[in-house]
Design a protein around this motif. Structure first.
Motif, PDB file in Angstrom:
ATOM      1  N   VAL A  72       0.894  -1.157   0.000  1.00  0.00           N
ATOM      2  CA  VAL A  72       0.000   0.000   0.000  1.00  0.00           C
ATOM      3  C   VAL A  72       0.927   1.199   0.000  1.00  0.00           C
ATOM      4  N   SER A  73       0.945   1.943  -1.087  1.00  0.00           N
ATOM      5  CA  SER A  73       1.913   3.036  -1.169  1.00  0.00           C
ATOM      6  C   SER A  73       1.241   4.384  -1.359  1.00  0.00           C
ATOM      7  N   SER A  74       1.697   5.357  -0.599  1.00  0.00           N
ATOM      8  CA  SER A  74       1.322   6.750  -0.790  1.00  0.00           C
ATOM      9  C   SER A  74       2.333   7.342  -1.779  1.00  0.00           C
ATOM     10  N   GLY A  75       2.312   8.638  -1.899  1.00  0.00           N
ATOM     11  CA  GLY A  75       3.346   9.298  -2.700  1.00  0.00           C
ATOM     12  C   GLY A  75       2.827   9.981  -3.944  1.00  0.00           C
ATOM     13  N   VAL A 119       4.429  -5.701 -11.331  1.00  0.00           N
ATOM     14  CA  VAL A 119       3.517  -5.019 -10.407  1.00  0.00           C
ATOM     15  C   VAL A 119       2.179  -4.709 -11.064  1.00  0.00           C
ATOM     16  N   ALA A 120       1.162  -4.431 -10.240  1.00  0.00           N
ATOM     17  CA  ALA A 120      -0.141  -4.001 -10.743  1.00  0.00           C
ATOM     18  C   ALA A 120      -0.657  -2.885  -9.852  1.00  0.00           C
ATOM     19  N   GLN A 121      -1.396  -1.957 -10.454  1.00  0.00           N
ATOM     20  CA  GLN A 121      -1.942  -0.850  -9.672  1.00  0.00           C
ATOM     21  C   GLN A 121      -3.403  -1.114  -9.299  1.00  0.00           C
ATOM     22  N   ILE A 180      -1.374  -0.779  -3.972  1.00  0.00           N
ATOM     23  CA  ILE A 180      -2.673  -0.157  -3.720  1.00  0.00           C
ATOM     24  C   ILE A 180      -2.499   1.275  -3.241  1.00  0.00           C
ATOM     25  N   ASN A 181      -3.378   2.145  -3.695  1.00  0.00           N
ATOM     26  CA  ASN A 181      -3.439   3.502  -3.140  1.00  0.00           C
ATOM     27  C   ASN A 181      -4.908   3.906  -3.118  1.00  0.00           C
ATOM     28  N   LEU A 228      -6.219   2.881   5.254  1.00  0.00           N
ATOM     29  CA  LEU A 228      -6.412   2.053   4.053  1.00  0.00           C
ATOM     30  C   LEU A 228      -5.693   0.710   4.209  1.00  0.00           C
ATOM     31  N   SER A 229      -4.462   0.746   4.695  1.00  0.00           N
ATOM     32  CA  SER A 229      -3.692  -0.507   4.801  1.00  0.00           C
ATOM     33  C   SER A 229      -4.362  -1.465   5.798  1.00  0.00           C
ATOM     34  N   ALA A 230      -4.941  -0.902   6.879  1.00  0.00           N
ATOM     35  CA  ALA A 230      -5.617  -1.773   7.845  1.00  0.00           C
ATOM     36  C   ALA A 230      -6.891  -2.360   7.241  1.00  0.00           C
ATOM     37  N   MET A 231      -7.585  -1.562   6.417  1.00  0.00           N
ATOM     38  CA  MET A 231      -8.825  -2.067   5.820  1.00  0.00           C
ATOM     39  C   MET A 231      -8.561  -3.080   4.714  1.00  0.00           C
ATOM     40  N   VAL A 232      -7.410  -2.954   4.095  1.00  0.00           N
ATOM     41  CA  VAL A 232      -7.062  -3.884   3.032  1.00  0.00           C
ATOM     42  C   VAL A 232      -6.630  -5.240   3.619  1.00  0.00           C
TER      43      VAL A 232
END
Ligand code: GLU
Length: 384
Positions: free
Chosen positions: A55-58, A105-107, A140-141, A159-163
């Motif tokens: 799960v990446s921000s940025g 990778v996949a978005q 994921i973002n 988001l990361s916790a929900m994923v």
């Protein structure tokens, strides 16, 4: 004696690695060197046999310079425009770093609404599972360009916790630009001590986290603790470690005592109940009489129309609603079989009158016990 880290993380197989903006960007944009280092580490973790979901921000940090923005974007449309510019850059950087090492990778871009809708939730899960099956690393973002307040995760820690339940992951690793949770703010207190292990996230721990945010990311330590709380309640161990130090991820997976590890609850909820408790956003309230409250809280019963005294808010069949006692205290959440209009007609009535009143019946219960989750003061705070 404390259980060793190695023993704690050994059973994990599928891991969510959350990477914050502060880890992979500078005021100038993305920090490509850092992304290369992290991907190097992630590939080594994959080599150990772990399945990894990132799960990446940025995206905002990567796009804002093109709009001449210094610091945080001042308006939501500006933030969304910056994210639209930056998101493809983020993915391109990861893609190139993985490609050099033989990975793909996949978005995946999500809104909270996607996960609130059971069908979309299951679709997203199928996609994730298929990517993992084909050995592709999902990145994921939040779908920043389309979100408005009601459908936002708010921050990528959340988001990361929900994923985590979506992906059926059993370990969450949050990479930050600090070494973990300290007993006081290390920026102001040179004697601040790193907490290595947290057994239960109580008020004391939340106080240590303070409420802070930084310029590039949305989250501070507080949002990380909330994410850890969500994940550990679902039986998923959570670590906060420093992602700016090359090799740290590998050291963590080798069992070194770095960062802070939050021990998971032993009796996690079933996946569907987790979804009701933490992911699905409630749309209204039902107020119940004492008998119904007692039956639900103490006997695990379904909610029948006879126990409903009042309603609040608009909801459809299939929406989540809060169940409250007559004074408005929340006792549970559940997915309703009947819409607001239908509940208004059948409340206070016995279940065998439903067909006479509505002309049809979906179920004797307005909310079946399998679609009901009791609330605690802890998770009320988490489901807001
Ligand atoms: N989705 C935002 C981004 O990609 C970040 C949100 C957060 O860091 O919490 O920039």
């Amino acid at each position: 004696m404390r259980t060793t880290r190695k023993t704690l993380i050994a059973p994990a197989k599928r891991v969510i690695i959350k990477i914050g903006s502060t880890v992979i960007s500078t005021a100038e944009g993305l920090n490509r060197q850092r992304i290369e280092e992290l991907v190097e580490d992630i590939c080594a973790v994959r080599e150990l046999g772990y399945e990894v979901i990132i799960v990446s921000s940025g995206s905002v940090a990567a796009g804002k310079k093109d709009l001449g923005i210094v610091g945080r974007p001042k308006t939501i449309p500006l933030k969304q425009a910056a994210a639209a510019i930056g998101q493809s850059r983020v993915i391109r950087c990861y893609r190139s770093a993985f490609r050099h090492r033989g990975g793909n990778v996949a978005q995946i871009l999500l809104t909270r609404d996607d996960l609130s809708n059971r069908r979309r939730y299951l679709n997203a899960r199928n996609t994730l599972m298929t990517l993992l099956e084909y050995d592709v690393v999902p990145i994921i973002n939040e779908n920043d360009t389309v979100v408005v307040d009601e459908i936002r995760f708010g921050d990528n820690d959340n988001l990361s916790a929900m994923v985590t339940p979506l992906a059926e992951a059993n370990l969450l690793v949050i990479l930050s630009d600090v070494d973990g949770l300290y007993d006081s703010d290390p920026r102001n207190n040179p004697d601040a001590r790193l907490i290595h292990e947290v057994e239960r996230i109580d008020d004391n721990i939340k106080q240590m986290a303070g409420i802070s945010s930084n310029e590039l990311g949305t989250g501070g330590m507080y949002t990380k603790i909330r994410a850890a709380q969500r994940a550990t309640m679902n039986g998923v161990g959570t670590a906060i470690i420093n992602g700016t130090k090359p090799g740290n991820l590998q050291r963590f997976f080798a069992g070194e005592d770095i960062g802070t590890y939050f021990i998971p609850n032993i009796a996690p909820m079933a996946a569907k109940k987790q979804w009701i408790a933490f992911t699905k956003k409630p749309r209204g309230k039902l107020f119940l009489d004492g008998g119904a409250v007692n039956a639900i809280v103490n006997h695990g019963s379904s909610l029948l129309p006879s126990g409903i005294k009042g309603v609040d808010g608009g909801f459809d069949r299939g929406d989540a609603v809060r169940l409250c006692d007559i004074d408005g205290n929340e006792i549970a959440k559940g997915v309703t079989n009947y819409s607001l209009a239908e509940v208004l007609k059948i409340m206070g009535k016995s279940s065998n009158q439903i067909v006479d009143i509505l002309g049809y019946k979906y179920s004797d219960a307005v909310i079946h016990r399998d679609d009901l989750v009791l609330s605690s003061s802890d998770d009320n705070e988490l489901t807001s």
